[in-house]
Structures are given as C-alpha cells and as structure tokens.
Design a protein around this motif. Structure first.
Motif, mmCIF file in Angstrom:
data_model
loop_
_atom_site.group_PDB
_atom_site.id
_atom_site.type_symbol
_atom_site.label_atom_id
_atom_site.label_comp_id
_atom_site.label_asym_id
_atom_site.label_seq_id
_atom_site.Cartn_x
_atom_site.Cartn_y
_atom_site.Cartn_z
ATOM 1 N N TYR A 38 1.009 -1.068 0.052
ATOM 2 C CA TYR A 38 -0.046 0.049 -0.030
ATOM 3 C C TYR A 38 0.846 1.219 0.122
ATOM 4 C CZ TYR A 38 -3.090 -3.763 1.452
ATOM 5 O OH TYR A 38 -3.689 -4.919 1.601
ATOM 6 N N GLU A 39 0.262 2.309 -0.460
ATOM 7 C CA GLU A 39 1.104 3.615 -0.499
ATOM 8 C C GLU A 39 1.300 3.867 0.997
ATOM 9 O OE1 GLU A 39 2.597 5.793 -2.519
ATOM 10 O OE2 GLU A 39 2.008 4.248 -4.027
ATOM 11 N N PHE A 40 2.567 4.204 1.293
ATOM 12 C CA PHE A 40 2.962 4.228 2.808
ATOM 13 C C PHE A 40 3.750 5.382 2.909
ATOM 14 C CE2 PHE A 40 5.558 3.214 6.283
ATOM 15 C CZ PHE A 40 5.057 2.765 7.258
ATOM 16 N N GLU A 41 3.526 6.258 3.734
ATOM 17 C CA GLU A 41 4.478 7.480 3.795
ATOM 18 C C GLU A 41 4.864 7.728 5.121
ATOM 19 O OE1 GLU A 41 4.427 12.432 3.529
ATOM 20 O OE2 GLU A 41 2.543 11.305 2.875
ATOM 21 N N LEU A 42 6.144 7.497 5.239
ATOM 22 C CA LEU A 42 6.993 7.644 6.817
ATOM 23 C C LEU A 42 7.096 8.949 7.172
ATOM 24 C CD1 LEU A 42 8.302 5.890 9.070
ATOM 25 C CD2 LEU A 42 10.276 6.136 7.888
ATOM 26 N N ILE A 43 6.263 9.271 8.306
ATOM 27 C CA ILE A 43 6.250 10.932 8.624
ATOM 28 C C ILE A 43 7.234 11.123 9.710
ATOM 29 C CG2 ILE A 43 4.814 12.698 9.642
ATOM 30 C CD1 ILE A 43 2.438 11.270 8.697
ATOM 31 N N ASN A 44 7.423 10.149 10.494
ATOM 32 C CA ASN A 44 8.532 10.149 11.670
ATOM 33 C C ASN A 44 9.816 9.373 11.345
ATOM 34 O OD1 ASN A 44 9.785 9.780 14.014
ATOM 35 N ND2 ASN A 44 8.188 9.764 15.285
ATOM 36 N N LYS A 45 10.838 10.370 10.813
ATOM 37 C CA LYS A 45 12.054 9.811 10.596
ATOM 38 C C LYS A 45 12.896 8.979 11.448
ATOM 39 C CE LYS A 45 11.052 11.456 6.400
ATOM 40 N NZ LYS A 45 10.173 10.759 5.447
ATOM 41 N N ASP A 46 12.338 9.044 12.823
ATOM 42 C CA ASP A 46 13.182 8.201 13.674
ATOM 43 C C ASP A 46 12.948 7.003 13.494
ATOM 44 O OD1 ASP A 46 13.763 10.779 14.892
ATOM 45 O OD2 ASP A 46 12.183 10.627 16.675
ATOM 46 N N TYR A 47 11.905 6.426 12.820
ATOM 47 C CA TYR A 47 11.762 5.115 12.592
ATOM 48 C C TYR A 47 12.430 4.830 11.255
ATOM 49 C CZ TYR A 47 8.295 4.940 16.400
ATOM 50 O OH TYR A 47 7.719 4.660 17.443
ATOM 51 N N GLN A 48 12.751 3.349 10.937
ATOM 52 C CA GLN A 48 13.460 2.988 9.836
ATOM 53 C C GLN A 48 12.931 1.893 9.300
ATOM 54 O OE1 GLN A 48 17.427 2.515 11.103
ATOM 55 N NE2 GLN A 48 17.991 1.711 8.929
ATOM 56 N N ILE A 49 12.556 1.831 7.961
ATOM 57 C CA ILE A 49 11.877 0.793 7.210
ATOM 58 C C ILE A 49 12.952 -0.489 6.739
ATOM 59 C CG2 ILE A 49 10.642 0.017 5.386
ATOM 60 C CD1 ILE A 49 9.162 2.748 5.150
ATOM 61 N N GLU A 50 12.724 -1.499 7.328
ATOM 62 C CA GLU A 50 13.795 -2.842 7.091
ATOM 63 C C GLU A 50 13.153 -3.605 5.913
ATOM 64 O OE1 GLU A 50 16.682 -3.336 9.362
ATOM 65 O OE2 GLU A 50 16.260 -1.477 9.871
ATOM 66 N N GLY A 51 14.294 -4.154 5.403
ATOM 67 C CA GLY A 51 13.841 -5.256 4.406
ATOM 68 C C GLY A 51 13.146 -4.855 3.122
#
Ligand code: ADP
Ligand code: MG
Length: 330
Positions: A317-330
């Motif tokens: 799904y379209e997914f926009e990360l807002i809080n850049k403290d988090y990191q998308i893995e894999g």
C-alpha cells in the motif's frame, strides 16, 4: 413552452445538487473507545445508524454488561446458553476458526486471565502465579461448542475484546451497503474501515506512533475498500513496581507479551480478520509473525521497540513515513 421546460430542467439540477452526498462527521464513544466517522451521505442519519449498530454489538458482546450474550455464557457454569444475537454467534465462530489457524496465539477464551489483570479498572494489578495457572488451564477455546444459537463454553471465560471492533466494521459494511453509501472512513478505536476511496482516490489513514501520544502519527497509509487494525502495547495497561504491563496476553504464560514488538497493523477486506490477526501476530513476535503472515497471505506491518518497521511481502500500500526516527527494514 420552451421557458417552462428550461425552468423544469434548472429545478432538477438544483434538486440533484441538494442531494449530492457530502461529508458527514461525528465523534462518539462506544466499545470502550472513540468512534470517529466521516461518511459521504445526503444527511447525517447514517452516522446515527452506524453508531446504533456498534452499540447493539457492544450490548451483546460485552463481557461486563449483565445480560449480554457473552456475560450470560461466562456465568452459565458450563451449561448451554442461547444467544439472543446471531451476530455474537457469528463473531465467536469466526474467532474460534482463527484461534485454530493461529495455533491459539489469538485465544478468545482468555477472559479469566484478562480479568485477573484488571486492565482498565481500578483493580489493575499483577495476579498471583497460582491464580494465573488455574485460569490458564481453563482458557481452552477448543472446548467451546456452538450449535446454531446454542453455545457451551465449558469452564472457559469468553473475551471478544480483541475481535469485536473489527467485527463491528464488517457489520457497518452491511449497514452502509443498505444505505447506499459509497465513501466512508470509520474508526472504532484502532480498527479502521476505509470504504470506497473518498470521491477521488483513496483514504489516508494515520498509523499511530506507538511511542508517541494519541495525536502522533508515524506514517500515512493509503487505503481503499479495506480495513486496518492495529494492536499496540501502548493501548491499555498499567505500571506496578516500575514495570509496565499491557493488555495483550501471551496465552502460554498468561503474562503480557514481551517480545520487542510495540505494534502490529494488518490490512484486509474483513475487519474481523484484521483485528484478530493484529493481536495474534503481536503474540507470535516479529520472526514467527512475519513468517505466519507471509505464508498465509496476510498483509501486516510490524513495529519494534528499537523503531524498526517490517512489512510482509504483500504489504504494497502507499505508505508515507512521517516520523523519520523510525526506519523501514527489508
Ligand atoms: P484493542 O482492544 O486495543 O484494539 P486488541 O485488538 O489487540 O487491542 O485486543 C486486545 C484485547 O483482546 C485485550 O484487551 C483482551 O481483552 C483481549 N486479548 C488479550 N490477549 C489476547 C489474546 N492473546 N488472544 C485473544 N484476545 C486477547
Ligand atoms: Mg485485535
């Protein structure tokens, strides 16, 4: 003659304009949580209908409301109980199927254990180990028998708290089908139904920052014609002796799950499935949960306490990360 025809035409246009669905919104409270609705409709009656639908489900599935189907079942001392609502039987049947599928990670018979912790009450506290062991032995979902609207739960205490909000979304789908509503976004706590895709495109649904406050979003998810439920350790809990105890219980130990996850979101057409799976995957933990979700084509998103985000293969799904403290893995 021509003039009359023209007037008549203008009248129809005006009438149509007056009937065009417009955004109707409300924020109310039921099922121990906030219900927020935005429904495109001609008037706000659908908001009331939807709310009544949720309240009726709460009245039959509440564990604490005297006279509800679930209350009567939990106080039947092993006798058969005839449910007054076919929806309770349907929800419980769905829960039992999913309990089997998830190997009991989702266990709708954990009511006794959940009550012993007293989450959300003044008596919230860590239960005695001996009490937990006794209650766990009784938390056997396999002994629940449903025969039409007659139900027998043996010694088990039924708790549909991890499924009722999602089931409510499925019930709203029917209410809004009947009302001819095409676009709506309804949130029952952490379970959200995106119906249609607004008049244009898709709905934007905020994924809560599990480490932030209720108003903090971690990401925005774009959804159309689907449900999403999130189970988070932040949702309900208490602190005792400096330790935080939350409301998602490991059916093996009777204790709150401690596995490094802080939230799991699941997207599916079925609201019930999203609610149940989000709890079940949370219980399974990151590694086993990812594997289970991938092999059962469940679209899920896992967030760990060290601020990493993991998605299943199908989570596209379209997914926009807002809080850049988090990191998308894999
Ligand atoms: P929320 O109610 O905040 O949406 P969940 O959908 O994750 O959160 O459901 C948590 C609730 O489900 C708990 O409050 C409890 O009533 C019940 N529950 C806790 N652990 C389990 C479990 N392992 N299986 C089934 N139900 C559970
Ligand atoms: Mg759930």
């Amino acid at each position: 003659m021509k003039k009359i025809a023209l007037f008549a035409f203008a009248g129809i246009v005006l009438l149509l304009a007056g009937c065009a669905p417009a955004a109707q919104s409300s924020e109310t409270f039921a099922m121990d949580t906030v219900i927020s609705q935005t429904v495109y409709a001609r008037d706000n009656s659908i908001l009331i209908q939807n709310y009544d639908t949720i309240r009726a489900l709460e009245d039959s599935m509440s564990k604490t409301l005297e006279g509800s189907d679930v209350f009567r079942l939990n106080h039947a001392g092993g006798q058969d109980v005839v449910f007054s609502s076919a929806q309770t039987a349907q929800a419980l049947t769905g829960c039992l199927e999913l309990a089997r599928q998830t190997g009991g990670a989702f266990n709708p018979a954990l009511g006794g254990v959940v009550d012993a912790w007293g989450f959300g009450t003044e008596n919230a506290s860590v239960p005695e180990q001996s009490q937990l062991e006794r209650l766990l032995a009784e938390a056997e979902y396999t002994q629940v028998r449903i025969d039409g609207d007659a139900v027998n739960a043996g010694k088990a205490q039924i708790d549909l708290g991890g499924a009722a909000k999602g089931y409510a979304l499925d019930a709203l789908k029917i209410t809004m089908d009947e009302a001819g509503v095409e676009n709506a976004l309804v949130a029952v706590g952490g379970s959200v139904y995106a119906r249609g895709g607004k008049p244009d495109g898709s709905w934007k649904v905020g994924v809560r920052d599990p480490l932030g406050s209720t108003a903090d979003f971690l990401a925005i998810l774009e959804l159309a014609d689907s449900c999403v439920s999130t189970s988070g350790s932040y949702e309900r809990g208490f602190t005792e002796g400096g330790v935080y105890y939350h409301h998602i219980i490991d059916p093996q130990t009777g204790y709150p799950v401690q596995n490094g996850l802080i939230s799991v979101s699941v997207v599916d057409e079925s609201g019930l499935k999203t609610d149940v799976y989000s709890t079940a995957l949370f219980v399974m933990g990151l590694e086993q949960g990812l594997e289970f979700a991938n092999s059962n084509s469940i679209d899920a998103l896992f967030i760990t306490e060290d601020k990493k985000i993991y998605m299943t293969d199908g989570f596209q799904y379209e997914f926009e990360l807002i809080n850049k403290d988090y990191q998308i893995e894999g």
